[in-house]
Write a protein that holds these residues in place. Structure first.
Motif, mmCIF file in Angstrom:
data_model
loop_
_atom_site.group_PDB
_atom_site.id
_atom_site.type_symbol
_atom_site.label_atom_id
_atom_site.label_comp_id
_atom_site.label_asym_id
_atom_site.label_seq_id
_atom_site.Cartn_x
_atom_site.Cartn_y
_atom_site.Cartn_z
ATOM 1 N N UNK A 109 -3.773 20.015 16.098
ATOM 2 C CA UNK A 109 -4.659 18.869 15.887
ATOM 3 C C UNK A 109 -6.035 19.331 15.431
ATOM 4 N N UNK A 110 -6.573 20.360 16.098
ATOM 5 C CA UNK A 110 -7.883 20.886 15.708
ATOM 6 C C UNK A 110 -7.853 21.401 14.274
ATOM 7 N N UNK A 111 -6.803 22.140 13.924
ATOM 8 C CA UNK A 111 -6.689 22.675 12.571
ATOM 9 C C UNK A 111 -6.557 21.551 11.547
ATOM 10 N N UNK A 112 -5.777 20.519 11.865
ATOM 11 C CA UNK A 112 -5.608 19.401 10.940
ATOM 12 C C UNK A 112 -6.931 18.667 10.713
ATOM 13 N N UNK A 113 -7.703 18.476 11.780
ATOM 14 C CA UNK A 113 -9.002 17.813 11.641
ATOM 15 C C UNK A 113 -9.955 18.637 10.781
ATOM 16 N N UNK A 114 -9.920 19.957 10.943
ATOM 17 C CA UNK A 114 -10.778 20.823 10.130
ATOM 18 C C UNK A 114 -10.360 20.804 8.662
ATOM 19 N N UNK A 115 -9.054 20.867 8.418
ATOM 20 C CA UNK A 115 -8.562 20.889 7.045
ATOM 21 C C UNK A 115 -8.678 19.533 6.357
ATOM 22 N N UNK A 116 -8.917 18.491 7.141
ATOM 23 C CA UNK A 116 -9.085 17.162 6.559
ATOM 24 C C UNK A 116 -10.501 16.931 6.041
ATOM 25 N N UNK A 117 -11.396 17.872 6.364
ATOM 26 C CA UNK A 117 -12.773 17.761 5.884
ATOM 27 C C UNK A 117 -12.868 18.227 4.433
ATOM 28 N N UNK A 118 -13.972 17.857 3.796
ATOM 29 C CA UNK A 118 -14.212 18.259 2.411
ATOM 30 C C UNK A 118 -15.096 19.506 2.387
ATOM 31 N N UNK A 119 -14.597 20.574 1.792
ATOM 32 C CA UNK A 119 -15.359 21.820 1.661
ATOM 33 C C UNK A 119 -14.778 22.627 0.508
ATOM 34 N N UNK A 196 0.449 20.480 9.597
ATOM 35 C CA UNK A 196 0.951 19.859 8.373
ATOM 36 C C UNK A 196 1.229 18.381 8.588
ATOM 37 N N UNK A 197 1.974 18.072 9.640
ATOM 38 C CA UNK A 197 2.359 16.675 9.877
ATOM 39 C C UNK A 197 1.151 15.813 10.255
ATOM 40 N N UNK A 198 0.267 16.347 11.086
ATOM 41 C CA UNK A 198 -0.911 15.575 11.492
ATOM 42 C C UNK A 198 -1.900 15.415 10.341
ATOM 43 N N UNK A 199 -2.009 16.422 9.490
ATOM 44 C CA UNK A 199 -2.889 16.310 8.325
ATOM 45 C C UNK A 199 -2.394 15.223 7.378
ATOM 46 N N UNK A 200 -1.081 15.170 7.176
ATOM 47 C CA UNK A 200 -0.524 14.112 6.331
ATOM 48 C C UNK A 200 -0.793 12.730 6.923
ATOM 49 N N UNK A 201 -0.686 12.618 8.251
ATOM 50 C CA UNK A 201 -0.962 11.336 8.903
ATOM 51 C C UNK A 201 -2.447 10.992 8.842
ATOM 52 N N UNK A 202 -3.306 11.987 8.971
ATOM 53 C CA UNK A 202 -4.751 11.747 8.883
ATOM 54 C C UNK A 202 -5.148 11.203 7.518
ATOM 55 N N UNK A 203 -4.530 11.715 6.477
ATOM 56 C CA UNK A 203 -4.877 11.290 5.127
ATOM 57 C C UNK A 203 -4.386 9.883 4.810
ATOM 58 N N UNK A 204 -3.490 9.354 5.651
ATOM 59 C CA UNK A 204 -2.998 7.991 5.442
ATOM 60 C C UNK A 204 -3.820 6.943 6.183
#
Length: 315
Positions: A109-119, A196-204
């Motif tokens: 979850x922490x990794x998905x939240x970090x990778x969901x940021x713009x950088x 991977x799965x949480x990042x995909x859900x975050x982007x939706x």
């Protein structure tokens, strides 16, 4: 005119009969298309499962075929009343699953939240973060075995340089550190699955929800609690359930790193099954242990889905 009508009536009835037969045949066409897939599923899924249930009721030891016969429920009686390693291996399985799924979910979850940021270089960093998930279990086992090596392992070298330890440690040969060592290795490999799965859900998740929360004065933490987590609930439930089943049945990393040792400190129920069936050649008793494992996982899946109300949320 009367004669002509009498002649046309059988013709119409014949055409209707042909149409009805054609429609009945068309109803079976979809089933004919799925028949090959169904046969493959039966051959590679249901048949092996049925075989396991069958052998669980048999004395089937390939090293002593003259003793092979119908066993009834003798194997199951032995499991619950006479087997001294069943409960310890089951306890190790629960420790393994809880530690793995819990840590992988939190860190993923922490990794998905970090990778969901713009950088900058976000795409490259995402690809690098998902590399552990692409590595096979055997290769990961070899890599971590070398890292934990007492004489040339990088972990001992780093800890000694930092002054944390004074002498090299045999991490995978010590009953106090072996289980922790394999947990760390598997957590490293499993984090990308949740990421991977949480990042995909975050982007939706619609950005409008966060904008409305900011207008109402909600900070990041409140937005996470009241927006992000509810939106991710179904994904978390599904991935946690799948990962629990996978980790309960996980054997490759444990087998290659410790082989269930030392002193059975890392022997999970799946490892014990492999020990009985593969190394001990006792497929009857190994099949009975597999049936017990199947029952535990099936019961867990039912309870977990009921508690989380996954079906209601899906509707």
């Amino acid at each position: 005119m009367h004669v002509q009508g009498d002649i046309d009536l059988p013709v119409k009835n014949l055409s209707r009969t042909k149409m009805m037969k054609k429609r009945k045949l068309e109803k079976w066409i979809p089933y004919l298309f799925i028949l090959p897939s169904f046969l493959i599923i039966v051959s590679f899924l249901f048949y092996p499962i049925g075989t396991v249930f069958y052998y669980s009721l048999q004395y089937y030891d390939i090293s002593a075929p003259y003793y092979n016969k119908f066993a009834g429920l003798d194997h199951f009686k032995r499991i619950f009343t006479e087997d001294d390693l069943f409960l310890p291996s089951l306890f190790n399985s629960f420790k393994w699953v809880v530690s793995q799924v819990g840590l992988q979910l939190i860190l993923g979850m922490i990794l998905a939240l970090l990778l969901n940021q713009t950088f900058k270089f976000r795409g490259f960093i995402r690809a690098v973060a998902f590399i552990p998930w692409a590595i096979s279990g055997v290769l990961a086992s070899v890599m971590w075995s070398l890292m934990y090596n007492e004489h040339m392992g990088v972990i001992n070298d780093l800890l000694m340089r930092m002054g944390i330890i004074s002498t090299p440690q045999a991490w995978l040969s010590d009953t106090t550190t072996a289980f922790i060592g394999v947990v760390i290795a598997e957590v490293w490999r499993g984090i990308p699955f949740f990421a991977i799965t949480l990042l995909a859900a975050l982007q939706s998740i619609p950005e409008e929800l966060y904008e409305a929360a900011r207008v109402d004065g909600a900070g990041r933490w409140k937005s996470y609690i009241h927006i992000t987590l509810p939106q991710l609930k179904n994904t978390i439930v599904l991935t946690t359930l799948l990962r629990t089943i996978w980790e309960f049945n996980n054997v490759d990393l444990l087998f290659n790193l410790t082989g269930g040792g030392p002193a059975h400190s890392t022997t999970t129920l799946t490892m014990y099954i492999a020990e009985q069936a593969v190394h001990g050649s006792n497929f009857g008793y190994g099949s009975a242990l597999t049936v017990v494992t199947f029952g535990i996982l099936f019961l867990f899946a039912i309870i977990y889905l009921k508690v989380s109300r996954f079906e209601r949320e899906g509707d």
